[in-house]
Structure formats: C-alpha cells, structure tokens
Design a protein around this motif. Sequence first.
Motif, mmCIF file in Angstrom:
data_model
loop_
_atom_site.group_PDB
_atom_site.id
_atom_site.type_symbol
_atom_site.label_atom_id
_atom_site.label_comp_id
_atom_site.label_asym_id
_atom_site.label_seq_id
_atom_site.Cartn_x
_atom_site.Cartn_y
_atom_site.Cartn_z
ATOM 1 N N ILE A 46 33.009 48.810 38.849
ATOM 2 C CA ILE A 46 33.408 48.133 37.413
ATOM 3 C C ILE A 46 33.436 49.203 36.078
ATOM 4 O O ILE A 46 33.182 49.651 35.345
ATOM 5 C CB ILE A 46 32.590 46.680 36.818
ATOM 6 C CG1 ILE A 46 32.783 46.647 35.274
ATOM 7 C CG2 ILE A 46 31.381 46.565 37.052
ATOM 8 C CD1 ILE A 46 34.126 46.207 36.120
ATOM 9 N N ASP A 58 38.750 46.565 27.436
ATOM 10 C CA ASP A 58 38.203 46.257 29.399
ATOM 11 C C ASP A 58 38.940 46.281 30.443
ATOM 12 O O ASP A 58 39.749 46.587 30.910
ATOM 13 C CB ASP A 58 38.338 44.343 28.417
ATOM 14 C CG ASP A 58 37.045 44.070 29.506
ATOM 15 O OD1 ASP A 58 36.603 44.592 29.434
ATOM 16 O OD2 ASP A 58 37.829 42.293 29.251
ATOM 17 N N CYS A 61 38.564 45.335 35.074
ATOM 18 C CA CYS A 61 37.737 43.936 36.198
ATOM 19 C C CYS A 61 38.105 44.780 37.684
ATOM 20 O O CYS A 61 38.916 45.709 37.084
ATOM 21 C CB CYS A 61 38.300 42.600 35.696
ATOM 22 S SG CYS A 61 39.786 42.116 36.119
ATOM 23 N N GLU A 62 37.913 44.534 38.682
ATOM 24 C CA GLU A 62 38.035 44.655 39.324
ATOM 25 C C GLU A 62 39.892 44.446 40.418
ATOM 26 O O GLU A 62 40.564 45.058 40.624
ATOM 27 C CB GLU A 62 37.711 43.431 40.634
ATOM 28 C CG GLU A 62 37.878 42.053 41.168
ATOM 29 C CD GLU A 62 37.047 41.883 40.184
ATOM 30 O OE1 GLU A 62 37.437 40.655 39.791
ATOM 31 O OE2 GLU A 62 36.410 42.381 39.073
#
Length: 143
Positions: free
Chosen positions: A55, A24, A26-27
């Motif tokens: 993303i 996973d 994210c930013e």
Amino acid sequence: EQAEVGISMNLLTFRNPNYTTIGDACEHGLGAFHAESGIAWRYEIPLHLRGRAHINLLEFLTQVVSIWFDSLEKRIKKGDCLLAMGGNTSAMGWIRRSNFREEDESNLEWFAKQEVARMLARIALEIEACIYTQWFAGEKNVG
C-alpha cells in the motif's frame, strides 16, 4: 544542461503552495484530485494485479502520477510550488526522501520505489517546481 542554466532561488525557499493535489490509494485502485481545477482521476487496478504491491508504494505512485498527469495537462507552471496531500506517512516521506531502504522491503519493492522516485525527480526538474507534502491523520482521512 540544467547545471549550466542554474536553478531559481524560488524553488529553494519556503513559499505558500499554489497547486494542491490530494491523493489516496487502496488495494483496488488509485485516485487523486487537483484542488484548484476540480479535476479528479482514478485508476482501478485489474484483478490479476491486485495484492502485488504494498500500500505504501501504491500511495507513493498515486502522488507521482497525479503530479505527472497535471504537468502533462499544463496545470503546473514553471516555478509553481506544489502541495501533495495524502494519508500515508511513508508515501509523504518518500516524496521528500526515498534513498533509504525499509527493513521489510524486497529487492523488487526497493527497485520500484526508486524508479517512481526518479520519475518524480525528472518531472520536478522539467517543470521547475518545488514540492511540499502534508499528511492527513487517520480520522481526517475518511472519504
């Protein structure tokens, strides 16, 4: 050289995966988990680099880095069947096919995606493994 030696038919047929990575992004960072060994990694994106990549690219990069990391650590063996799992449909699709350009992709994003895809192809050929993907729907992708 690979064409001369040939390719195992096991890499061309449907099989049950024996290696699973769940990743996973994210930013703020990237991370993944190798299900069979329990080993996880994470990378925090430096402040001055945040917001510079879409993303989708971060998610794709996460999957490729996870497979690369585990190949370097010898957790992936010749002929293994890999399952890369994640919550981003674009990244999961790009693992299988990334030779098309998204409508809103800039030249830089297109170039970056192609370089990451080439890296994944080199890794898969070197370790002689097949790669499947699985996408987690939003409500199941909560950590």
